[in-house]
Structures are given as structure tokens and as C-alpha cells.
Scaffold this motif. Structure first.
Motif, mmCIF file in Angstrom:
data_model
loop_
_atom_site.group_PDB
_atom_site.id
_atom_site.type_symbol
_atom_site.label_atom_id
_atom_site.label_comp_id
_atom_site.label_asym_id
_atom_site.label_seq_id
_atom_site.Cartn_x
_atom_site.Cartn_y
_atom_site.Cartn_z
ATOM 1 N N ASP A 56 -0.218 8.892 -3.858
ATOM 2 C CA ASP A 56 0.513 10.114 -3.410
ATOM 3 C C ASP A 56 1.924 9.910 -3.492
ATOM 4 O O ASP A 56 2.876 11.073 -3.538
ATOM 5 C CB ASP A 56 0.253 10.631 -1.848
ATOM 6 N N LYS A 57 2.371 8.651 -3.663
ATOM 7 C CA LYS A 57 3.909 8.502 -3.603
ATOM 8 C C LYS A 57 4.189 8.211 -5.001
ATOM 9 O O LYS A 57 5.350 7.944 -5.584
ATOM 10 C CB LYS A 57 4.375 7.227 -2.949
ATOM 11 N N PHE A 88 0.744 7.582 5.791
ATOM 12 C CA PHE A 88 1.477 8.692 5.024
ATOM 13 C C PHE A 88 2.805 9.122 5.588
ATOM 14 O O PHE A 88 2.888 9.177 6.829
ATOM 15 C CB PHE A 88 0.476 10.044 5.193
ATOM 16 N N PHE A 104 -2.712 -0.062 -6.470
ATOM 17 C CA PHE A 104 -3.150 0.194 -5.074
ATOM 18 C C PHE A 104 -4.615 -0.277 -4.955
ATOM 19 O O PHE A 104 -4.685 -0.915 -3.578
ATOM 20 C CB PHE A 104 -3.144 1.881 -4.817
ATOM 21 N N HIS A 120 0.807 3.455 -3.317
ATOM 22 C CA HIS A 120 0.080 4.586 -2.740
ATOM 23 C C HIS A 120 0.121 6.076 -3.971
ATOM 24 O O HIS A 120 1.168 6.373 -4.297
ATOM 25 C CB HIS A 120 0.429 5.353 -1.476
ATOM 26 N N LYS A 164 -5.518 -3.239 -2.209
ATOM 27 C CA LYS A 164 -6.591 -3.146 -1.083
ATOM 28 C C LYS A 164 -7.724 -4.157 -1.274
ATOM 29 O O LYS A 164 -8.116 -4.645 -0.318
ATOM 30 C CB LYS A 164 -7.223 -1.558 -1.388
ATOM 31 N N ALA A 195 0.860 -1.293 0.013
ATOM 32 C CA ALA A 195 0.087 -0.060 0.209
ATOM 33 C C ALA A 195 0.909 1.339 0.112
ATOM 34 O O ALA A 195 0.663 2.336 -0.830
ATOM 35 C CB ALA A 195 -0.929 0.009 1.266
ATOM 36 N N MET A 196 2.150 1.205 0.968
ATOM 37 C CA MET A 196 3.014 2.649 0.770
ATOM 38 C C MET A 196 3.645 2.549 -0.535
ATOM 39 O O MET A 196 3.866 3.592 -1.214
ATOM 40 C CB MET A 196 3.745 2.224 1.987
ATOM 41 N N VAL A 253 -5.147 4.926 6.729
ATOM 42 C CA VAL A 253 -4.263 5.672 5.944
ATOM 43 C C VAL A 253 -2.845 5.970 6.445
ATOM 44 O O VAL A 253 -2.838 6.518 7.642
ATOM 45 C CB VAL A 253 -4.884 6.960 5.220
ATOM 46 N N GLN A 294 -11.619 8.587 -5.076
ATOM 47 C CA GLN A 294 -10.746 9.400 -4.390
ATOM 48 C C GLN A 294 -11.180 10.791 -4.048
ATOM 49 O O GLN A 294 -11.275 11.710 -5.018
ATOM 50 C CB GLN A 294 -9.346 9.215 -5.168
#
Length: 295
Positions: free
Chosen positions: A35-36, A128, A47, A33, A51, A29-30, A126, A155
Motif C-alpha cells: 500500500d505504501k 496502516f 514484503f 508494504h 514476513k 513491513a511498513m 496489519v 492478497q
């Protein structure tokens, strides 16, 4: 397109433990993700796939059904004609009994099929990563971050004000209860876990609650003793008393000038003195040094 095996998605064997499933999910997930991975549109699909695999394999009842029937346990064939349109759904009830009835009721659309209710399900946490400067953790700071939150397959973005406590360690986590993804069927929302990563500093390093830095001095001050100016992490200029005959690499301590951790323990500033060799000496200076060496 057929779905990948959920164990394959998480990179696990079918006899994987709950702990291994959770660990694999957190890692992937990291990794995927959105955002990454702002420049990789495919990461969002990966992702979601990770999930979806975790939601099935982390639930004991769903996992048991998946191990027996694979993806067919949760598929809905389009066949007309009332209750019979779900094909093998009644067979699943016959095989597994009432213990699994509620689970299949949720998978097929809820209480309209045989009166099975929908269980509340807690929302996903979540995770982060937040980068901060070393100066910011000396006294603590506040940061506003934007987190991607999934509501179903949609999202959205949530702004949160994060209070970073003074003295938090590198890799330390801040938990915001109930700020994660919303729950299903009236379930509680998940949490937000903020992992704090401290950026490397140009002059200071951290050793526990102590700060470490290096300063330069000339060989005359080192030999005869004197004072060396030190700039602390707060920007204050203080004088360090250097005793005579100080050797290069010598270390000195300034009490209470380090980091105060979350338990109130205060560290020190450790200063390493490096003796700087002079350059561009005049002929007279060279002669004096030769005379000194001869003495």
C-alpha cells in the motif's frame, strides 16, 4: 533461486533478541508494504520475504531449528517412497525429540506424519498509516479505508470504517482487534493498528491541547487599543480585545477554544499579534508620521 538468510533479510545478527526481531519486522513491513509502494511491484515480494523471515524467527521452536539447520529444516525434497521421501525429517525428530515433533509435523504437512497435530497460530497484525486534517481531530471523524490483507499468499482487500477519536495525538494508534490477517489452523486473527498522522495546517499549529495562530493588526490599534478579528479552526469569527501599547509578538489566550483530548481535558487558543507596517503612504501621511516622531 536460493533463499536469503532470514537474519540478513531483517538486518539482524544471529544473537538478536525477540524485541529486536519484532522491531525490525515492524520497520521493514511498513517500508515494503504494497500500500505504501503502489509504483514498485518488487515491494510485494520484499514484503513477503520479510514476513516469512519473521514467522520463523519469532517462533522459538522454529528459530531453534533454523539456527541449527537453516532453510533445510523446512524444505521438502521430492523423493518417492512413503515416509522416507522426506529424507532427514526422521533425523530431526531423533535429534530434537518430541518437543519439536509437532513443529516439524506442521512444516511437513500435519498429522499424516506420525500423528503430529497442527497448533493454532495467530494471524499477523496489519499496520496502516492514515492521514487526517487538524480540523478532523477537533471533534473526531469517521474514515473508510481499504486495507490489503494476505490470506496465505493471496492478497485481498478489506474495507473498514475507522472512528478517529477527538483529540488524538499525532502518531497516536487505533487498534481494531481481530481485523487483521486470518490465523492458521484455527488460530485467532491478528489486529489492525491504525497510526494517525495529522497533516500540517496553514494557520494553526498544535501544542498539546492548545492551538496556536497568528493575526495581524495595524499599529494604531496596537498603540491605542481596540479589537482584532480572529477566525477559529471551526470557522467562527470572534473579536479579540487588544490592550493599548501592545507590542508585536504579544500573545493572548482565548479559553476553551483549543482541542478536547480523549480524557476530556480542554485546551485554549493562543493568539500571537503581529503589527503590520503600512505601505504606500501618501505625502500627508508621511508628514503626520514625521510630526508624530518629532513629538
Amino acid at each position: 533461486m536460493s533463499k536469503r538468510d532470514y537474519y540478513e533479510v531483517l538486518g539482524l545478527a544471529k544473537n538478536a533478541s525477540e524485541k529486536e526481531i519484532k522491531k525490525a519486522y515492524k520497520r521493514l513491513a511498513m517500508k515494503y508494504h504494497p500500500d505504501k509502494n503502489p509504483d514498485n511491484p518488487a515491494a510485494a515480494d520484499q514484503f513477503k520475504e520479510v514476513k516469512a523471515a519473521y514467522e520463523i524467527l519469532s517462533d522459538k521452536e522454529k528459530k531453534a531449528a533454523y539456527d541449527q539447520f537453516g532453510h533445510r529444516a523446512f524444505e521438502r525434497p521430492d523423493m518417492g517412497g512413503g515416509r522416507q521421501q522426506y529424507g532427514g525429517f526422521n533425523d530431526f525428530e531423533d535429534i530434537f525429540g518430541g518437543a519439536f515433533g509437532d513443529m516439524f509435523g506442521r512444516a511437513r504437512g500435519g498429522s499424516q506424519f506420525g500423528g503430529f497435530g497442527q497448533r493454532p497460530r495467530r494471524g499477523q497484525d496489519v499496520i496502516f498509516n492514515m492521514d487526517v486534517d487538524l480540523e478532523e481531530i477537533v471533534h473526531g471523524c469517521s474514515k473508510v479505508v481499504e486495507l490489503p490483507i494476505y490470506e496465505g499468499n493471496v492478497q485481498t482487500t478489506k474495507k473498514l470504517n475507522i472512528k478517529v477519536p477527538a483529540g488524538i495525538e499525532n502518531g497516536g494508534k487505533i487498534r481494531l482487534a481481530g481485523k487483521g490477517e486470518p490465523g492458521a489452523n484455527g488460530g485467532q486473527p491478528g489486529d489492525v493498528l491504525i497510526q494517525v498522522n495529522i497533516r500540517p495546517h496553514l494557520r494553526f499549529t498544535r501544542e498539546g491541547n492548545n492551538l496556536v495562530c497568528a493575526v495581524k493588526t495595524d499599529f494604531v490599534t496596537a498603540a491605542l487599543g481596540g479589537q482584532v478579528e480572529v477566525v477559529t479552526i471551526d470557522g467562527k469569527r470572534v473579536n479579540l480585545k487588544v490592550p493599548a501599547e501592545t507590542q508585536t509578538g504579544g500573545k493572548f489566550r482565548m479559553k476553551g477554544q483549543g482541542i478536547t483530548d480523549r480524557h476530556g481535558q480542554v485546551g485554549d487558543l493562543l493568539i500571537q499579534v503581529n503589527i503590520e507596517t503600512p505601505r504606500n503612504l501618501s505625502e500627508q501621511q508621511k508628514a503626520l508620521l514625521k510630526e508624530f516622531a518629532a513629538l
